[in-house]
Structures are given as C-alpha cells and as structure tokens.
Design a protein around this motif. Sequence first.
Motif, mmCIF file in Angstrom:
data_model
loop_
_atom_site.group_PDB
_atom_site.id
_atom_site.type_symbol
_atom_site.label_atom_id
_atom_site.label_comp_id
_atom_site.label_asym_id
_atom_site.label_seq_id
_atom_site.Cartn_x
_atom_site.Cartn_y
_atom_site.Cartn_z
ATOM 1 N N GLY A 92 49.067 84.232 -10.314
ATOM 2 C CA GLY A 92 49.624 82.240 -10.122
ATOM 3 C C GLY A 92 50.784 82.996 -9.383
ATOM 4 N N ASP A 93 50.808 84.116 -8.358
ATOM 5 C CA ASP A 93 52.016 83.508 -7.792
ATOM 6 C C ASP A 93 51.753 83.667 -6.262
ATOM 7 O OD1 ASP A 93 54.090 85.073 -9.501
ATOM 8 O OD2 ASP A 93 53.545 87.104 -9.163
ATOM 9 N N VAL A 94 50.648 82.914 -6.186
ATOM 10 C CA VAL A 94 50.106 82.874 -5.388
ATOM 11 C C VAL A 94 50.893 81.111 -4.170
ATOM 12 C CG1 VAL A 94 48.155 81.422 -6.058
ATOM 13 C CG2 VAL A 94 48.176 81.946 -2.995
ATOM 14 N N VAL A 95 51.303 81.185 -2.858
ATOM 15 C CA VAL A 95 51.881 79.842 -2.537
ATOM 16 C C VAL A 95 51.357 79.712 -1.341
ATOM 17 C CG1 VAL A 95 54.609 80.929 -3.657
ATOM 18 C CG2 VAL A 95 54.219 81.120 -1.737
ATOM 19 N N GLY A 96 50.307 80.288 -0.727
ATOM 20 C CA GLY A 96 49.813 79.785 0.194
ATOM 21 C C GLY A 96 48.894 81.128 0.579
ATOM 22 N N TRP A 97 48.415 80.602 2.094
ATOM 23 C CA TRP A 97 47.257 81.174 2.826
ATOM 24 C C TRP A 97 47.878 81.135 4.358
ATOM 25 C CZ3 TRP A 97 42.771 83.259 0.692
ATOM 26 C CH2 TRP A 97 42.288 83.681 1.146
ATOM 27 N N GLN A 111 54.671 85.459 -3.792
ATOM 28 C CA GLN A 111 56.317 86.338 -3.672
ATOM 29 C C GLN A 111 56.212 86.075 -5.448
ATOM 30 O OE1 GLN A 111 58.620 82.172 -4.401
ATOM 31 N NE2 GLN A 111 60.153 82.569 -2.542
ATOM 32 N N GLY A 112 56.485 87.171 -5.373
ATOM 33 C CA GLY A 112 56.946 87.965 -6.390
ATOM 34 C C GLY A 112 59.076 87.732 -6.643
ATOM 35 N N GLU A 113 58.764 88.923 -7.908
ATOM 36 C CA GLU A 113 60.828 88.296 -8.079
ATOM 37 C C GLU A 113 61.216 89.806 -7.689
ATOM 38 O OE1 GLU A 113 60.150 89.535 -12.260
ATOM 39 O OE2 GLU A 113 59.462 87.965 -12.971
ATOM 40 N N ASP A 114 60.980 90.284 -6.862
ATOM 41 C CA ASP A 114 61.314 90.841 -5.295
ATOM 42 C C ASP A 114 60.531 90.722 -4.841
ATOM 43 O OD1 ASP A 114 59.355 93.199 -6.360
ATOM 44 O OD2 ASP A 114 61.057 93.462 -8.318
ATOM 45 N N TYR A 137 61.269 87.131 -1.967
ATOM 46 C CA TYR A 137 61.600 86.393 -3.316
ATOM 47 C C TYR A 137 62.274 85.064 -2.784
ATOM 48 C CZ TYR A 137 65.575 89.311 -3.743
ATOM 49 O OH TYR A 137 67.068 89.908 -4.601
ATOM 50 N N GLN A 138 63.399 85.104 -1.626
ATOM 51 C CA GLN A 138 64.787 84.748 -1.999
ATOM 52 C C GLN A 138 64.421 82.608 -1.449
ATOM 53 O OE1 GLN A 138 68.138 86.801 -0.610
ATOM 54 N NE2 GLN A 138 68.698 86.542 -2.327
#
Length: 279
Positions: A92-97, A111-114, A137-138
């Motif tokens: 579920g961390d996937v944000v794009g391709w 995108q992870g937590e770090d 991550y920011q």
Amino acid sequence: MKTTPDNEKRAASREQGVSGHKAHRARRIVSNILIVCGVALLLYAAGSWGLAQYNYWKQDQENKKLATYASVPTRESEAPTVDWEGLKAVNGDVVGWLEVPGTTVNYPVYQGEDNTWYLRHSAEGYWTIGGQVFMDYQNTAPGLVDNQTILYGHHLKDGSMFYPLFLLNDQATFDATNTVWYVTEGGAVELEPLMVYYTDPNDQNVRRFQFASDDEFRSYLMGLLGKSVTRRADAETIISGTSHVLTMSTCNYYEGYGRSLLVCVPKSEAQAATVAASV
C-alpha cells in the motif's frame, strides 16, 4: 672415547642432515599453509561472486514481477496504464509509476516513513540489493504537488534501476531523451529533462521541496543550473516559467561527488514558458 677427524665429520654430517630435514619440513608446512590460504581466498571470491549474481538475479525477478502491473505503449507519447488495485494489494506504500521510454526505467514508486527502508527492501518487504524506487518521505504524495519532488533509486551494474539516468551526463544522450512519464492514480504527467548536476551525499541544498514563491523556486533552479553537467539549451527560458520539477537522484562514483541528479520539468510548463518568452 677419543674423537677423530672422521668422527667429527660424521657428527657434523648428521647435524647438517637433521638441520636440512627440519628446514625442508618447515618449508613444506609454510607451502601447505599458503596453498590452504590460496584455496580459501579462491572459495571466498567464488562465493562472493555467486552471492552477487544471486542478488542481481533476485532483484531482476522482483523488477519483472512488478513490471507486469503496468502496460507500456509502444509510442513514447502515450503514458503507461497501471493496475493500481493489484499494486496496492502487494504494498500500500505505492504512490506512482515512473517510466522513461527507450530505457529500462519502468518501476513503481513507493514512499516510506523514512528514506532508508526502500534502499534495500522489496515491495514485499524482503532484502534486495536494489530495493525499490521511492519518493522522499517529506514530499507530499503522490508527487508533483510540492515545487520539487525527489525520487531515489540505485544504479546497478547490470543496467537496471536508475542506471540509464546516470548515463545522461553525456549531452548527446541527454538531448535524445525527450520524455519521462510519472503516473499516479489521479493521472499522468509527461515531463522532459531539464538538467543533470552532481553533488555530494551531504548536500543539504538538495532536499528542498516547497518555496515561499515561484521566484524563490526559480532562483533555486538557476543555482542548480550553474552546477549542471548537461542541460537543455533553453534551460533559463524554461526555468522562468517552471513551478514544479521531478528530480531523480542516484549514485555516481566520481571523486568529490557521489550523487547524480536529473531534474525534469512538466512539458506543459516548459511549453507555456517557451510561448511566454516568445510574446
């Protein structure tokens, strides 16, 4: 017992024989130790090579598996079609391709937590040599929301991950790269390379995402342009109308640097800037 010259010679001969035998035995022991050490080093080298090959194979299998979740058109002017439901079921961390036509760059973006987890972890959570392409991550997900969005990826010796982007330090290769696709669930953005610059891993000026104004952001980009190794001929004009960039960071091994960064601009913004400059 009286010592005679013959007895002395025989005694000396025996002592020399014993001494020679000891020396021969010592040389044989040293020789055997060296042989064992040599075999051990060969086995270690073979094991290291085999492990490296396995790690690259494992990374290739992961890349191929994830690539099945996107359909890439034959024409570079068309964006990939992504199976978001399938990708989210994996992670579920996937944000794009991200896809760069004509290269091996065709990967999901996480995108992870770090900024460390996806350096060496697959989408399924196990260790891999190349990890996954990931967004800082920011940054604001899913990307291209902030003035600058930064994606990170290794460049591997087998030519995968961000290796093709590392080659854009050649002006002819840079000029021949016309399109970069960044796709999210909300739509696709077509970008094009603006410049490549080098820096070191501790450069705090890289990770800047939001700026107080477009003028401040454009001044920042002009500063980067001054460090560029390849660039668009009309880069200054494009920067004058740019509000967003997608920056891709990968390793290089040039002394005094350590990072290659490709800065891309949405084609819509580049075209608007060109039109505005011609009025």
